[in-house]
Design a protein around this motif. Sequence first.
Motif, PDB file in Angstrom:
ATOM      1  N   ALA A  35       0.854  -1.198   0.000  1.00  0.00           N
ATOM      2  CA  ALA A  35       0.000   0.000   0.000  1.00  0.00           C
ATOM      3  C   ALA A  35       0.881   1.236   0.000  1.00  0.00           C
ATOM      4  CB  ALA A  35      -0.879   0.016   1.244  1.00  0.00           C
ATOM      5  N   ILE A  36       0.837   2.010  -1.079  1.00  0.00           N
ATOM      6  CA  ILE A  36       1.537   3.302  -1.080  1.00  0.00           C
ATOM      7  C   ILE A  36       0.743   4.247  -0.174  1.00  0.00           C
ATOM      8  CG2 ILE A  36       2.231   5.291  -2.487  1.00  0.00           C
ATOM      9  CD1 ILE A  36       2.514   3.375  -4.874  1.00  0.00           C
ATOM     10  N   ILE A  37       1.444   4.913   0.717  1.00  0.00           N
ATOM     11  CA  ILE A  37       0.770   5.787   1.687  1.00  0.00           C
ATOM     12  C   ILE A  37       1.518   7.122   1.768  1.00  0.00           C
ATOM     13  CG2 ILE A  37       0.117   6.067   4.129  1.00  0.00           C
ATOM     14  CD1 ILE A  37       0.058   2.968   4.310  1.00  0.00           C
ATOM     15  N   GLY A  38       0.734   8.212   1.776  1.00  0.00           N
ATOM     16  CA  GLY A  38       1.329   9.528   2.020  1.00  0.00           C
ATOM     17  C   GLY A  38       2.110  10.090   0.850  1.00  0.00           C
ATOM     18  N   HIS A  39       1.773   9.655  -0.365  1.00  0.00           N
ATOM     19  CA  HIS A  39       2.441  10.249  -1.539  1.00  0.00           C
ATOM     20  C   HIS A  39       2.249  11.764  -1.482  1.00  0.00           C
ATOM     21  CE1 HIS A  39       3.340  11.365  -5.661  1.00  0.00           C
ATOM     22  NE2 HIS A  39       4.029  10.242  -5.734  1.00  0.00           N
ATOM     23  N   SER A  40       3.230  12.506  -1.958  1.00  0.00           N
ATOM     24  CA  SER A  40       3.141  13.972  -1.830  1.00  0.00           C
ATOM     25  C   SER A  40       1.921  14.526  -2.558  1.00  0.00           C
ATOM     26  CB  SER A  40       4.412  14.634  -2.339  1.00  0.00           C
ATOM     27  OG  SER A  40       4.539  14.411  -3.716  1.00  0.00           O
ATOM     28  N   GLU A  41       1.469  13.824  -3.629  1.00  0.00           N
ATOM     29  CA  GLU A  41       0.253  14.306  -4.303  1.00  0.00           C
ATOM     30  C   GLU A  41      -0.967  14.155  -3.386  1.00  0.00           C
ATOM     31  OE1 GLU A  41       0.754  11.973  -7.862  1.00  0.00           O
ATOM     32  OE2 GLU A  41       2.507  13.192  -8.339  1.00  0.00           O
ATOM     33  N   ARG A  42      -0.977  13.115  -2.574  1.00  0.00           N
ATOM     34  CA  ARG A  42      -2.071  12.942  -1.602  1.00  0.00           C
ATOM     35  C   ARG A  42      -1.980  14.039  -0.531  1.00  0.00           C
ATOM     36  NH1 ARG A  42      -6.169  10.441  -3.225  1.00  0.00           N
ATOM     37  NH2 ARG A  42      -6.804  10.895  -1.098  1.00  0.00           N
ATOM     38  N   ARG A  43      -0.759  14.330  -0.111  1.00  0.00           N
ATOM     39  CA  ARG A  43      -0.604  15.319   0.964  1.00  0.00           C
ATOM     40  C   ARG A  43      -0.955  16.719   0.471  1.00  0.00           C
ATOM     41  NH1 ARG A  43       3.064  13.156   5.362  1.00  0.00           N
ATOM     42  NH2 ARG A  43       4.062  11.269   4.572  1.00  0.00           N
ATOM     43  N   THR A  44      -0.484  17.071  -0.744  1.00  0.00           N
ATOM     44  CA  THR A  44      -0.699  18.455  -1.182  1.00  0.00           C
ATOM     45  C   THR A  44      -2.043  18.643  -1.885  1.00  0.00           C
ATOM     46  OG1 THR A  44       0.578  18.012  -3.159  1.00  0.00           O
ATOM     47  CG2 THR A  44       1.759  19.046  -1.370  1.00  0.00           C
ATOM     48  N   LEU A  45      -2.436  17.709  -2.761  1.00  0.00           N
ATOM     49  CA  LEU A  45      -3.665  17.914  -3.542  1.00  0.00           C
ATOM     50  C   LEU A  45      -4.920  17.476  -2.787  1.00  0.00           C
ATOM     51  CD1 LEU A  45      -2.386  16.528  -6.978  1.00  0.00           C
ATOM     52  CD2 LEU A  45      -2.461  18.911  -6.221  1.00  0.00           C
ATOM     53  N   PHE A  46      -4.757  16.530  -1.850  1.00  0.00           N
ATOM     54  CA  PHE A  46      -5.935  15.999  -1.159  1.00  0.00           C
ATOM     55  C   PHE A  46      -5.912  16.298   0.340  1.00  0.00           C
ATOM     56  CE2 PHE A  46      -5.309  13.560  -5.018  1.00  0.00           C
ATOM     57  CZ  PHE A  46      -6.584  13.535  -5.576  1.00  0.00           C
ATOM     58  N   GLY A  47      -4.941  17.104   0.751  1.00  0.00           N
ATOM     59  CA  GLY A  47      -4.921  17.579   2.141  1.00  0.00           C
ATOM     60  C   GLY A  47      -4.662  16.515   3.183  1.00  0.00           C
ATOM     61  N   GLU A  48      -3.957  15.462   2.839  1.00  0.00           N
ATOM     62  CA  GLU A  48      -3.673  14.420   3.834  1.00  0.00           C
ATOM     63  C   GLU A  48      -2.737  14.955   4.912  1.00  0.00           C
ATOM     64  OE1 GLU A  48      -2.236  10.528   2.571  1.00  0.00           O
ATOM     65  OE2 GLU A  48      -4.138  10.246   1.549  1.00  0.00           O
ATOM     66  N   THR A  49      -3.124  14.744   6.145  1.00  0.00           N
ATOM     67  CA  THR A  49      -2.332  15.246   7.272  1.00  0.00           C
ATOM     68  C   THR A  49      -1.402  14.157   7.800  1.00  0.00           C
ATOM     69  OG1 THR A  49      -3.951  14.463   8.870  1.00  0.00           O
ATOM     70  CG2 THR A  49      -4.297  16.681   7.981  1.00  0.00           C
TER      71      THR A  49
END
Length: 253
Positions: free
Chosen positions: A91-105
């Motif tokens: 499971a890929i987790i915390g990709h920078s696109e998730r953090r920046t585009l989807f607001g993952e904390t």
Amino acid sequence: MRRPFIAGNWKMNLGIKEAVSLAQEIGIGCTPFRSVDVALAPTTLAVDAVNEALQGTGVHVASQNHHESDSGAFTGAVSATMLKEAGCAYAIIGHSERRTLFGETLDDVHNKVHSAFKAGLLPILCIGETLEQRENGQAQTIVQEQLLSALKDLSADQIAAITIAYEPVWAIGTGKTASPAEAQSMHAFIRSLLQERYPSFVANDIRIQYGGSVKPHNAKELLSQPDIDGALVGGASLTAKAFIGILTAITQG
Ligand code: PGA
């Protein structure tokens, strides 16, 4: 000895048919590279079909993202358990696109690491600083915070089984790679953080991939650094020629 681990992240590229066809090509192309672990992360819709296409090749399937809960009223979301059932191993987790585009904390990432383990998926935890953070001298602080917050409350055995993907955000999809020396220095820093906090087998066993514009021409030099154990590959995983080119480059003597 850590086995090299190359993972391809197809992001929101390739529909089901295209994904299956590329998986078949890569599956066949990987046959000579049994000393390397390989995983492909297709769109969630294609996980099942890609897993089917990769049977017998030794290539694993990874998810790109999942919801931290196992089930419930989360319209549009997919859980780690569902991805495991569909055939994912990683499971890929915390990709920078998730953090920046989807607001993952940081908390979201931490929860997703835990839910992946609960479902039987091995996390590929992405961490990395932005250009601005690097220029402000904060690269190590950011990487340390992302790493340690994600690993909180895991056992030493779990941490050793994780793959860390160090991906400087400024190198993703830009054609700009961190120099092998820059990447090695951050990888060594990450390993030293683990060495200070956990039993020494954790720092010895954990694999740290580099990600950010890895291509056939730069893969060998990056992966010959002592603390770089693999690569998380975006653009160059979208053709069999480039992806197999990376495997060829890193296994050449
Ligand atoms: P890239 O992407 O290889 O296209 O830079 C890497 C990633 O996003 O994991």
